[in-house]
Scaffold this active site. Structure first.
Site, PDB file in Angstrom:
ATOM      1  N   GLU A  99       0.813  -1.221   0.000  1.00 40.68           N
ATOM      2  CA  GLU A  99       0.000   0.000   0.000  1.00 40.68           C
ATOM      3  C   GLU A  99       0.847   1.272   0.000  1.00 40.68           C
ATOM      4  O   GLU A  99       0.368   2.325  -0.389  1.00 40.68           O
ATOM      5  CB  GLU A  99      -0.958   0.012   1.200  1.00 40.68           C
ATOM      6  CG  GLU A  99      -0.268   0.185   2.534  1.00 40.68           C
ATOM      7  CD  GLU A  99      -1.255   0.146   3.697  1.00 40.68           C
ATOM      8  OE1 GLU A  99      -1.711   1.217   4.092  1.00 40.68           O
ATOM      9  OE2 GLU A  99      -1.543  -0.946   4.195  1.00 40.68           O
ATOM     10  N   HIS A 143      -5.633  -2.801  -1.890  1.00 42.56           N
ATOM     11  CA  HIS A 143      -5.790  -2.001  -0.675  1.00 42.56           C
ATOM     12  C   HIS A 143      -6.897  -0.973  -0.917  1.00 42.56           C
ATOM     13  O   HIS A 143      -6.924  -0.322  -1.951  1.00 42.56           O
ATOM     14  CB  HIS A 143      -4.476  -1.280  -0.371  1.00 42.56           C
ATOM     15  CG  HIS A 143      -4.511  -0.447   0.864  1.00 42.56           C
ATOM     16  ND1 HIS A 143      -4.747   0.916   0.851  1.00 42.56           N
ATOM     17  CD2 HIS A 143      -4.358  -0.786   2.161  1.00 42.56           C
ATOM     18  CE1 HIS A 143      -4.717   1.376   2.094  1.00 42.56           C
ATOM     19  NE2 HIS A 143      -4.483   0.361   2.903  1.00 42.56           N
TER      20      HIS A 143
HETATM   21 CA    CA Z   1      -2.752  -1.568   5.888  1.00 46.96          CA
END
Ligand code: CA
Length: 387
Positions: free
Chosen positions: A250, A300
């Site tokens: 992420e 994500h």
């Molecule tokens: Ca995370």
């Protein structure tokens, strides 16, 4: 058709209770919505990753740095626009905020393309591999309260009760505290619910390894961001030493950042954040790069309903890996902690929680062209901040 304007809408409000992860506690909720307007009246929506002052900084990059570069360009020229902006900003940041700002713009261009063609985004990406997506409930954020273990256990039971068959909790308080939290959550939900833990890079590999061994005994499905994103060797060592999945990505950006992560076999599950890494145009390259190395991608998702809708399209269009009659389905990450920008921002809400409750944790694909969403203009105006 030409790009006539590029605008950022930063929305904020104060939470009743602070929420945290291993790096900080916060009370301000933020959504950074990017809008690209064309000269024939079609406009598109995107979202840029990052809250608080990061969102305000990204707004300046969107409006003062990127906007002048792309005004007058054809909004369908997404690759040309992406590379023009990236090349001109390369000397000023190949990761981080310039890419987050570019992501918001790029996503809005894909929304415009879908609206022009009258097709949902997943059709533009090659079609849907599935007609429904399993969601996992993200919650159990850190709080500075004496009864955190009890709170985590109660919240885990609540998320299970909402219909989710998988969930994710925060850790990162130190190995002993973390183990107590994970044991309490596992005890509260039983063994049949998939459980993921997220350390937000709180540890060194030396600290994370014995902790990971304990998590394996508790049946944890993945250990997310155990170490700092720069620590590729640490990621690699954990992947090799543990049987459990190591997840991350992420905080990585662009095909070049992900190339090193993927080629180095640093993760077992890749988690690209499309609102940060460079938008849909770049996400597709990252996804295919991961799949070329047979690394599963579970996007994500963090942010407003714009980001959630976007990811429903991206997950619909995710090819099966490696392919077969009974493929593992990519999960939709769905934050269950309080957020008005997730539940109330759209003119027509996505209804994810209602679907999860009704369908045992599964959600249907969005309808409508592009992202298939429109903001509730009055709601957005109420929370917009200057900057
Ligand atoms: Ca995370």
């Amino acid at each position: 058709m030409k790009i006539a304007d590029v605008k950022s809408h930063v929305l904020m409000y104060r939470l009743d209770e602070e929420l945290g992860y291993s790096q900080q506690y916060y009370t301000m909720r933020t959504a950074h919505i990017v809008e690209v307007v064309t000269d024939d009246g079609v406009s598109g929506l995107g979202e840029a990753f990052g809250g608080g002052g990061v969102a305000l900084g990204n707004k300046a990059i969107v409006e003062q740095t990127i906007r002048p570069l792309i005004l007058g360009m054809d909004p369908l020229d997404r690759e040309v626009i992406w590379h023009k902006v990236y090349n001109l900003l390369r000397d000023h940041g190949q990761k981080g905020m310039p890419l987050q700002a570019l992501s918001g713009v790029d996503i809005a261009l894909w929304d415009i393309a879908g609206k022009i063609l009258g097709q949902p985004l997943y059709k533009l990406l090659g079609g849907a591999f599935r007609d429904r997506i399993p969601a996992y409930g993200y919650g159990m954020m850190l709080q500075r309260v004496p009864d955190l273990v009890q709170r985590f256990a109660a919240e885990a039971a609540k998320i299970k009760g909402m219909g989710f068959g998988a969930m994710k909790m925060k850790i990162g308080l130190g190995p002993e505290e973390d183990l107590k939290l994970v044991e309490a959550v596992r005890g509260a939900i039983g063994d049949d619910v998939k459980l993921m833990v997220d350390a937000n890079h709180a540890y060194t590999a030396r600290e994370a390894l014995p902790l990971g061994r304990q998590f394996e005994k508790l049946g944890v499905y993945w250990f997310e961001e155990p170490v700092a994103p720069e620590d590729r060797q640490g990621y690699r060592d954990l992947c090799q030493a543990l049987d459990m999945n190591i997840a991350g990505g992420e905080a990585e950006f662009s095909r070049w950042g992900f190339r090193d992560l993927v080629e180095g076999r640093c993760v077992d599950v890749l988690q690209p954040e499309t609102c940060g890494l460079g938008g849909v145009t770049e996400y597709l390259k990252v996804r295919d790069l991961a799949h070329a190395h047979f690394i599963p991608v579970v996007n994500h998702v963090w942010g407003s309903a714009v980001c959630v809708a976007l990811n429903m399209h991206l997950l619909a269009a995710m090819p099966d890996l490696p392919g077969g009659a009974h493929p593992v389905q990519p999960m939709l990450e769905y934050d269950t902690t309080p957020n008005l920008f997730r539940e109330n921002l759209l003119a027509e809400p996505l209804g994810v929680l209602d679907q999860v409750a009704a369908n045992g944790g599964w959600v249907a694909l969005p309808k409508g062209p592009g992202l298939g969403i429109a903001l509730d203009p009055e709601f957005a105006a109420r929370y917009r901040v200057a900057g």
